[in-house]
Design a protein around this motif. Structure first.
Motif, mmCIF file in Angstrom:
data_model
loop_
_atom_site.group_PDB
_atom_site.id
_atom_site.type_symbol
_atom_site.label_atom_id
_atom_site.label_comp_id
_atom_site.label_asym_id
_atom_site.label_seq_id
_atom_site.Cartn_x
_atom_site.Cartn_y
_atom_site.Cartn_z
ATOM 1 N N PRO A 163 14.515 -6.306 28.145
ATOM 2 C CA PRO A 163 15.697 -6.904 27.512
ATOM 3 C C PRO A 163 16.975 -6.217 27.995
ATOM 4 O O PRO A 163 16.926 -5.228 28.741
ATOM 5 N N PHE A 164 18.108 -6.754 27.567
ATOM 6 C CA PHE A 164 19.398 -6.129 27.815
ATOM 7 C C PHE A 164 20.049 -5.841 26.469
ATOM 8 O O PHE A 164 20.194 -6.748 25.643
ATOM 9 N N PHE A 172 14.808 -9.708 31.743
ATOM 10 C CA PHE A 172 14.427 -9.626 33.153
ATOM 11 C C PHE A 172 12.906 -9.594 33.192
ATOM 12 O O PHE A 172 12.291 -8.591 32.812
ATOM 13 N N MET A 173 12.267 -10.694 33.604
ATOM 14 C CA MET A 173 10.813 -10.776 33.669
ATOM 15 C C MET A 173 10.390 -10.946 35.126
ATOM 16 O O MET A 173 10.807 -11.894 35.791
ATOM 17 N N THR A 174 9.574 -10.027 35.608
ATOM 18 C CA THR A 174 9.074 -10.120 36.974
ATOM 19 C C THR A 174 7.589 -9.791 37.034
ATOM 20 O O THR A 174 7.066 -9.060 36.188
ATOM 21 N N THR A 175 6.942 -10.328 38.054
ATOM 22 C CA THR A 175 5.589 -9.936 38.444
ATOM 23 C C THR A 175 5.666 -9.384 39.853
ATOM 24 O O THR A 175 6.245 -10.023 40.737
ATOM 25 N N LYS A 176 5.101 -8.209 40.062
ATOM 26 C CA LYS A 176 4.972 -7.641 41.403
ATOM 27 C C LYS A 176 3.483 -7.589 41.740
ATOM 28 O O LYS A 176 2.721 -6.874 41.092
ATOM 29 N N GLN A 177 3.095 -8.383 42.738
ATOM 30 C CA GLN A 177 1.692 -8.464 43.167
ATOM 31 C C GLN A 177 1.571 -7.768 44.512
ATOM 32 O O GLN A 177 2.063 -8.260 45.532
ATOM 33 N N ASN A 178 0.942 -6.615 44.518
ATOM 34 C CA ASN A 178 0.777 -5.798 45.725
ATOM 35 C C ASN A 178 -0.580 -6.025 46.370
ATOM 36 O O ASN A 178 -1.402 -6.800 45.894
ATOM 37 N N CYS A 179 -0.785 -5.268 47.454
ATOM 38 C CA CYS A 179 -2.118 -5.053 48.048
ATOM 39 C C CYS A 179 -2.803 -6.344 48.465
ATOM 40 O O CYS A 179 -4.008 -6.513 48.249
ATOM 41 N N GLY A 243 16.633 0.925 36.494
ATOM 42 C CA GLY A 243 18.057 0.644 36.430
ATOM 43 C C GLY A 243 18.378 -0.734 35.890
ATOM 44 O O GLY A 243 19.546 -1.096 35.774
ATOM 45 N N ILE A 244 17.347 -1.523 35.567
ATOM 46 C CA ILE A 244 17.556 -2.879 35.066
ATOM 47 C C ILE A 244 17.261 -2.914 33.572
ATOM 48 O O ILE A 244 16.137 -2.665 33.145
ATOM 49 N N GLY A 245 18.229 -3.225 32.774
ATOM 50 C CA GLY A 245 17.982 -3.489 31.367
ATOM 51 C C GLY A 245 17.505 -2.289 30.568
ATOM 52 O O GLY A 245 17.588 -1.131 30.980
ATOM 53 N N ASP A 246 16.945 -2.601 29.396
ATOM 54 C CA ASP A 246 16.476 -1.614 28.430
ATOM 55 C C ASP A 246 15.013 -1.294 28.726
ATOM 56 O O ASP A 246 14.134 -2.142 28.563
ATOM 57 N N GLU A 247 14.742 -0.066 29.144
ATOM 58 C CA GLU A 247 13.390 0.337 29.539
ATOM 59 C C GLU A 247 12.678 1.129 28.447
ATOM 60 O O GLU A 247 11.695 1.814 28.727
#
Length: 349
Positions: A163-164, A172-179, A243-247
């Motif tokens: 959230p912010f 800010f919703m993301t999926t990071k798919q590696n490998c 650095g993005i939003g509330d962590e």
């Protein structure tokens, strides 16, 4: 380096509604697959809604970026090929559109089977995602990119919702798919470049966000093979973003080993790279001490798109990483000359 308020790292295991009917964010945290139910029609600030599918393929020498983005003010399909060792862009192709037309609707999840095919002018962007593999195609005039990637069985990712503060309906919703080992070819004006599954990997950066106007972030990512003491190869990767939003409930920080996600704490870099330290070593450390790596840069892929009220300014720095990473069970991995990148980005969009 100290962290005054460590993140709670709230993990979600069951499907969870992202937004209320009035667009209010209902949740924040992370998951090993996308369990957050996204309904784009519930986003009330339509001009702040941004959606993208971004694929970056690299073998440490060549880097191909294929992306499709609808950022409400407009959008684009694009493909960029960069020679990392020579430090030059071999080609850059973009097909823009104005006004964020509703017909360009990307999937509500990026880590499940889906099919996308859009034409923007003469450009074609096409992605066919199955259970075991994914195919990407980009074509525009004399430019054609075809990439096939494997999706290893049981491959986990990191999906986060951040959230912010002060904005109950921004997130800010993301999926990071590696490998994902990949292979394929890029053709431009009859010239051909190829990628091999032996040393090429793809990262999917899937984003569905509703943000404030200005954003700043770090994003680091890498995938590759690690060889253990017996000579056996293991798929290894990591994802670090901050650095993005509330962590306070989650950070976008994770290590992947043989397809499994190992959550680590918040990560930071010891020395801020701006304005003139981008090509100096970047030392990374996590709040739990489990991520301790130094990147020695060899190329800064700098881009600056500045159009009227919109600016996307990025230093994506590529280098070799050395140090240690600790898995959930306490196993320490020695990382030696591992190719990956970290970027520093300032956006107004």
């Amino acid at each position: 380096m100290t962290w005054e308020n460590p993140s709670k790292q709230r993990e979600y295991l069951q499907e969870t509604q992202l937004l209320d009917q009035d667009g209010t964010l209902l949740t924040s945290g992370w998951a090993k697959k996308n369990v957050f139910k996204y309904d784009r029609d519930r986003v009330k600030h339509v001009m702040r809604r941004k959606e993208w599918d971004f694929y970056q393929i690299s073998d440490g020498n060549l880097m191909l970026q294929i992306s499709f983005a609808n950022i409400s003010l407009g959008g684009y399909a694009s493909a960029v090929l960069v020679d990392l060792k020579q430090g030059k862009t071999l080609f850059s192709d973009m097909a823009p559109f104005v006004g964020g037309k509703d017909r360009y609707i990307l999937p509500a999840k990026g880590d499940v089977p889906n099919y996308v095919s859009f034409r923007v002018g003469k450009a074609l962007f096409e992605v066919n995602t199955g259970i075991e593999r994914r195919h990407i195609r980009y074509q525009n005039g004399t430019v054609e990119c075809n990439i096939d990637m494997e999706i290893p069985t049981g491959l986990e990712n990191i999906t986060t919702v951040l959230p912010f503060k002060g904005f109950p309906d921004r997130y800010f919703m993301t999926t990071k798919q590696n490998c994902m080992p990949c292979e394929g070819a890029v053709m431009v004006n009859g010239e051909k470049w190829t990628f091999s599954k032996n040393n090429s990997f793809c990262i999917l950066d899937w984003g569905r966000v509703c943000t404030p106007y200005s954003l700043v972030w770090y994003w680091g990512n890498g995938s590759g093979w690690l060889e253990d003491g017996t000579g056996k190869k293991h798929l290894f990767g990591f994802e670090i973003t901050w650095g993005i939003g509330d962590e306070s409930n989650a950070t976008e920080t994770c290590v992947f080993y043989d397809g499994k996600a190992h959550k680590i704490g918040a990560v930071d870099v010891e020395t801020f790279p701006k304005p003139d330290r981008y090509m100096k070593p970047w030392k990374f450390v996590s709040e739990d001490g489990r991520f301790n790596l130094t990147m020695t840069p060899f190329y800064d892929h700098h881009s600056d798109l500045n159009v009227y009220v919109m600016r996307m300014h990025s230093h994506q720095v590529h280098g070799l990483w050395n140090g240690t990473v600790t898995l959930d069970d306490g196993k320490v991995l020695e990382i030696k000359d591992f190719y990956a990148f970290c970027e520093y980005v300032e956006n107004r969009w």
